[in-house]
Design a protein around this motif. Structure first.
Motif, PDB file in Angstrom:
ATOM      1  N   SER A  28       0.816  -1.209   0.000  1.00 22.05           N
ATOM      2  CA  SER A  28       0.000   0.000   0.000  1.00 22.05           C
ATOM      3  C   SER A  28       0.845   1.252   0.000  1.00 22.05           C
ATOM      4  O   SER A  28       0.356   2.341  -0.264  1.00 22.05           O
ATOM      5  CB  SER A  28      -0.924   0.011   1.233  1.00 22.05           C
ATOM      6  N   SER A  31       3.148   2.790  -4.062  1.00 23.09           N
ATOM      7  CA  SER A  31       2.688   3.548  -5.207  1.00 23.09           C
ATOM      8  C   SER A  31       1.963   4.784  -4.731  1.00 23.09           C
ATOM      9  O   SER A  31       1.552   4.878  -3.577  1.00 23.09           O
ATOM     10  CB  SER A  31       1.772   2.684  -6.078  1.00 23.09           C
ATOM     11  N   GLY A  32       1.801   5.753  -5.638  1.00 26.70           N
ATOM     12  CA  GLY A  32       1.136   6.980  -5.265  1.00 26.70           C
ATOM     13  C   GLY A  32       2.052   7.898  -4.481  1.00 26.70           C
ATOM     14  O   GLY A  32       3.279   7.794  -4.544  1.00 26.70           O
ATOM     15  N   THR A  33       1.453   8.803  -3.726  1.00 30.86           N
ATOM     16  CA  THR A  33       2.227   9.741  -2.923  1.00 30.86           C
ATOM     17  C   THR A  33       1.655   9.829  -1.517  1.00 30.86           C
ATOM     18  O   THR A  33       0.502   9.477  -1.264  1.00 30.86           O
ATOM     19  CB  THR A  33       2.212  11.157  -3.541  1.00 30.86           C
ATOM     20  N   GLU A  96       4.595  16.815  -0.127  1.00 27.65           N
ATOM     21  CA  GLU A  96       4.239  15.630  -0.902  1.00 27.65           C
ATOM     22  C   GLU A  96       5.485  14.960  -1.461  1.00 27.65           C
ATOM     23  O   GLU A  96       6.342  15.621  -2.070  1.00 27.65           O
ATOM     24  CB  GLU A  96       3.298  16.008  -2.038  1.00 27.65           C
ATOM     25  N   ALA A 148       1.090   5.606   1.186  1.00 23.60           N
ATOM     26  CA  ALA A 148       0.313   6.369   0.212  1.00 23.60           C
ATOM     27  C   ALA A 148      -0.930   6.962   0.853  1.00 23.60           C
ATOM     28  O   ALA A 148      -1.560   6.348   1.717  1.00 23.60           O
ATOM     29  CB  ALA A 148      -0.077   5.470  -0.964  1.00 23.60           C
ATOM     30  N   ASP A 149      -1.262   8.177   0.436  1.00 17.54           N
ATOM     31  CA  ASP A 149      -2.501   8.857   0.837  1.00 17.54           C
ATOM     32  C   ASP A 149      -2.612   9.054   2.342  1.00 17.54           C
ATOM     33  O   ASP A 149      -3.712   9.074   2.910  1.00 17.54           O
ATOM     34  CB  ASP A 149      -3.726   8.076   0.335  1.00 17.54           C
TER      35      ASP A 149
END
Length: 311
Positions: A28, A31-33, A96, A148-149
């Motif tokens: 989890s 990936s993403g930021t 971020e 992430a998130d």
């Protein structure tokens, strides 16, 4: 984008980065930021009244990928001795970054705007050498996780007592910075608070010729583990040093002296008090009293027994 860095300087030994927020295997977080905040805190050395370090940039190294860099505009000067007892100063906030595992953090230093002051010499400034501080910076190596998130808040534990040394006449500077740093996740730490009856301890020692007199109001030494062996601080020793040394401060309402050891990861600790001076580059035969073992729980303050202990 809102930017701030939290710099926290406290008296701590671990010269590396603790694993914060779990391992890099969590899919989890890969990936993403996510967003991160970093800060700093400290407990002071004996005769130092000001340890100002100017930070110009913070760099984060993902396990896979290029360095993520955040310039700190205006030379973020921080007097580390103002950051005690759980206080901290922001460096970056809610910034971020790519989610995932990170393996290193660096703080780039502006040496020309960094200095030291001694209590015994008033406002006189002394130069502070930071080897490679302007090139590769102060380094923290070890894994920490940005999911992430989510927003993750970290604190950089900067141990001034272990980090500032006298170069013994070498021309590099009046003092030298040999940084002792660790990184903690703010959701995973707690604190220890307590009081010391310094007047009683001082009176008892003055009345007994077999006891060494108090040389100052003293400090509480924090050691990792239950029933740990107490020892002085010597930066030249690889093992046996206290994790943290917290000077006590007068509580005007009670006439006792108080202390708070903050940003401690969950676990068992041993604390003990000494009012003898401790040279951080030599072995000193200190007298300790009030030794007790305590458990620290995340996001809680553990209250220690009054020192000296009631027999």
């Amino acid at each position: 984008m809102k930017r701030s860095v939290q710099l926290i300087a406290i008296s701590t030994l671990a010269a590396g980065m603790a694993a914060c927020g779990g391992s890099g295997s969590d899919s989890s977080a890969s990936s993403g930021t996510g967003t991160v905040s970093f800060g700093i805190t400290d407990a002071p050395a004996m005769d130092l009244s000001n340890v100002t370090i100017a930070f110009t940039e913070i760099r984060l190294k993902p396990e896979e990928g290029q360095w993520v860099e955040f310039p700190l505009e205006g030379f973020e000067q921080v007097n580390l001795l103002d950051l005690q007892g759980g206080l901290s100063e922001p460096l970056i906030t809610d910034e971020e970054v790519p989610a995932g595992t990170y393996t290193e953090l660096r703080l780039i230093v502006d040496t020309d705007n960094s200095f030291v002051k001694r209590e015994s010499t008033g406002d006189s400034e002394y130069s502070l050498a930071v080897p490679s501080g302007e090139q590769s910076g102060l380094k923290l190596k070890g894994e920490f996780l940005v999911a992430a998130d989510t927003t993750t808040n970290f604190t950089i534990d900067f141990d001034v007592r272990k980090s500032i040394v006298d170069p013994q006449g070498k021309a590099l500077a009046d003092y030298m910075l040999k940084p002792s740093l660790r990184l903690v996740n703010n959701l995973e730490v707690g604190s220890i608070s307590g009081q010391v009856d310094v007047a009683q301890i001082t009176s008892t020692r003055m009345a007994d010729e077999n006891l060494a007199d108090c040389q100052y109001t003293g400090a509480v030494y924090v050691f990792s583990g239950e029933n740990a062996e107490t020892s002085d601080l010597n930066v030249n020793n690889e093992e046996g040093n206290p994790l943290m040394i917290v000077p006590v401060e007068l509580d005007d309402e009670s006439s006792l002296y108080s202390y708070t050891a903050a940003f401690l990861p969950e676990g068992n600790y041993t604390i003990s008090y000494s009012c003898q001076e401790d040279n951080n580059e030599e072995d000193d035969n200190l007298d300790f009293e009030g030794t007790q073992s305590l458990e620290v729980v995340a996001n809680q303050t553990t209250e220690a027994e009054l020192i000296p202990l009631v027999e």
